[in-house]
Design an enzyme around this catalytic site. Structure first.
Site, PDB file in Angstrom:
ATOM      1  N   PRO A 176       0.831  -1.211   0.000  1.00 35.26           N
ATOM      2  CG  PRO A 176      -0.034  -1.060   2.154  1.00 35.26           C
ATOM      3  CD  PRO A 176       0.700  -1.984   1.244  1.00 35.26           C
ATOM      4  CB  CYS A 177       1.866   3.711  -2.259  1.00 36.29           C
ATOM      5  SG  CYS A 177       3.221   2.576  -2.584  1.00 36.29           S
ATOM      6  CD  GLN A 178      -2.169   3.949   3.861  1.00 37.82           C
ATOM      7  OE1 GLN A 178      -1.398   4.326   4.733  1.00 37.82           O
ATOM      8  NE2 GLN A 178      -3.180   3.143   4.113  1.00 37.82           N
TER       9      GLN A 178
END
Length: 505
Positions: free
Chosen positions: A197-199
């Site tokens: 995940p890249c938030q």
């Protein structure tokens, strides 16, 4: 192994997992008895020596005295469980391989056989329920390590991948694993896959993604690549990451990996792939990065761009499927109208395990996802609860209608915020690829209303749309099955990616 020995059941969570799998064992046998017209209740419930031996093979007990402990622990399921075990002893040919995944001894045989193969090896971080892994396995790879932080995903992954050693499927924080990688992986990894995940989406020329504290998991994925020195990396993410692709490329190009007294570096490229181009009955956009270790690229005179172009070029040869291809040939259900009963089985709203009314081979899409295998049993096909208000909304909408439709203005609880909730209600269109299956379905399924029946789609229908085979069982609480399915990479799309890489391994 899929079962813990009774001595290792230490808390309510362990007990719940044991009971769920015992219920699965019972229901599979009951379905097979129904198919073959054998009265299940007439099967003996006596605990004989061969019954005890079989339960030892399953992995629940280690000696005869454990039977008493098991009886106390799983009552009132005990008698039906003994009947299901005795049925499998009486009719081994009818059982076939249906209970293999629920037998530790048989799973160990699968694992020994897999260990002897020379297939390319895969390490899968953020593995979820196993969509990426399944695609790679179907393309001829073997998984040597899989990891996720969600224990329910690990349960589902482990059940459906009996060929992967239990110690190689780890529920835990990637940070702890990467910092001690040698404790988990002692083989060369040909390919590392995953969807970290890249938030923290940074703007260009400002803070890079890898430096944003919200993207710590992505940073550890990069660190895992650095430590493992795989020949290839496949990383998938949402299409919204595309504006930051150059930052990700830079991170990979900065990798300096040292292994076997050699220094390795990587070349990388990316494309947005759309799942319905690759045999999936769903229009799902995913940003796919492929990195190649430079020595491998030179050896085969191939670049990441070459592989991605090859993947894109295959779409012209792939059959295109619509939502109806996934939703046809499955039992019609009515919406569950009783609150707080999603976990209960019902003849009307469906069961977690049920005799399939069809074979799973009726159209080319089902043949594709089920690999030409017949499916006598169907799993996770249960319609969820719907309130009176939502039932009326579902009933009034036509295919393609959304929350702004005038037919439901008098019912819409969010009419004053249509700019925000336009997609709150949406009836799917049968003769097009489905809209994206998402993890939000765990919260509600108003965005995925069945095109013909007055209900939302079931977990099994969502899994079909994602291209999972009908015998891929999603364990855990009912609503969490939607989360697992929605977060997965469609296995058929993963398989196409895998097939275009394996020629260089």
């Amino acid at each position: 192994m899929v079962f813990k020995n009774i001595d290792q059941i230490t808390d309510k969570k362990d007990k719940s997992k044991l009971i769920e799998k015992i219920q699965l064992h019972i229901r599979i046998v009951q379905c097979l008895s129904e198919i073959h017209k054998i009265v299940f209740d007439k099967v003996s419930s006596d605990v004989k020596l061969n019954t005890i031996s079989k339960i030892k093979d399953i992995g629940i007990i280690s000696n005869e005295d454990d039977i008493i402990v098991l009886q106390k622990l799983i009552n009132p399921l005990f008698i039906d469980f003994i009947k299901s075990v005795n049925f499998s002893l009486l009719y081994p040919k009818l059982i076939g391989s249906h209970l293999d995944k629920l037998n530790n001894k048989i799973r160990l045989e699968y694992q020994k056989k897999e260990a002897r193969t020379s297939k390319p090896t895969v390490v899968d971080f953020f593995c979820g329920a196993g969509g990426l892994s399944l695609g790679f396995v179907k393309a001829g790879y073997k998984v040597i390590f899989a990891n996720d932080h969600e224990d329910v995903c690990i349960d589902t992954y482990s059940y459906n991948h009996p060929e992967v050693k239990n110690t190689s499927i780890v529920n835990g924080d990637i940070k702890d694993i990467v910092n001690n990688l040698e404790d988990f992986i002692n083989k060369d990894a040909d390919i590392v896959v995953g969807g970290p995940p890249c938030q923290g989406f940074s703007s260009a020329n400002q803070q890079r993604i890898i430096d944003d504290p919200r993207n710590e998991l992505y940073k550890y994925f990069i660190k895992a690549v650095e430590k493992l020195s795989p020949k290839f990396v496949v990383m998938e993410n949402v299409r919204g990451m595309l504006p930051y692709a150059n930052q990700i490329k830079e991170d990979y190009q900065n990798i300096k990996s040292f292994k076997d007294n050699k220094n390795y570096t990587y070349e990388i490229d990316c494309r947005v792939l759309t799942s319905n181009d690759y045999g999936v009955a769903q229009k799902r956009h995913r940003l796919i990065f492929i990195a190649i270790r430079k020595d491998i690229g030179l050896q085969f005179n191939v670049s990441p761009s070459d592989i991605l172009n090859n993947i894109v070029s295959t779409k012209d040869n792939n059959e295109q499927f619509h939502l109806s291809d996934a939703l046809n040939f499955i039992k019609e259900l009515e919406a569950n109208r009783k609150k707080n009963t999603n976990e209960l089985d019902s003849e009307v709203s469906g069961k977690k395990v049920e005799v399939n009314s069809y074979t799973g081979t009726e159209n080319s899409y089902l043949l594709s996802i089920n690999e030409n295998r017949t499916m006598p049993i169907i799993f996770n096909h249960k319609a969820r609860f719907v309130s009176d208000l939502n039932f009326d909304i579902y009933r009034l909408l036509n295919q393609g209608d959304d929350a702004t439709n005038e037919k439901i203005v008098h019912l819409m609880p969010y009419a004053h915020r249509n700019n925000v909730f336009k997609d709150k209600y949406y009836k799917l269109i049968a003769d097009r690829p489905s809209r994206t299956i998402t993890a939000h379905l765990r919260m509600d399924c108003h965005s995925h209303i069945h095109p013909f029946q007055v209900r939302s789609i079931t977990p099994r229908e969502a899994a079909r749309i994602q291209s999972f085979p009908d015998d891929y069982v999603f364990l855990g609480a009912y609503l969490k099955t939607y989360m697992q399915i929605g977060n997965a990479v469609p296995p058929l799309m993963a398989k196409v990616i895998a097939e275009n890489i394996i020629k260089y391994l």
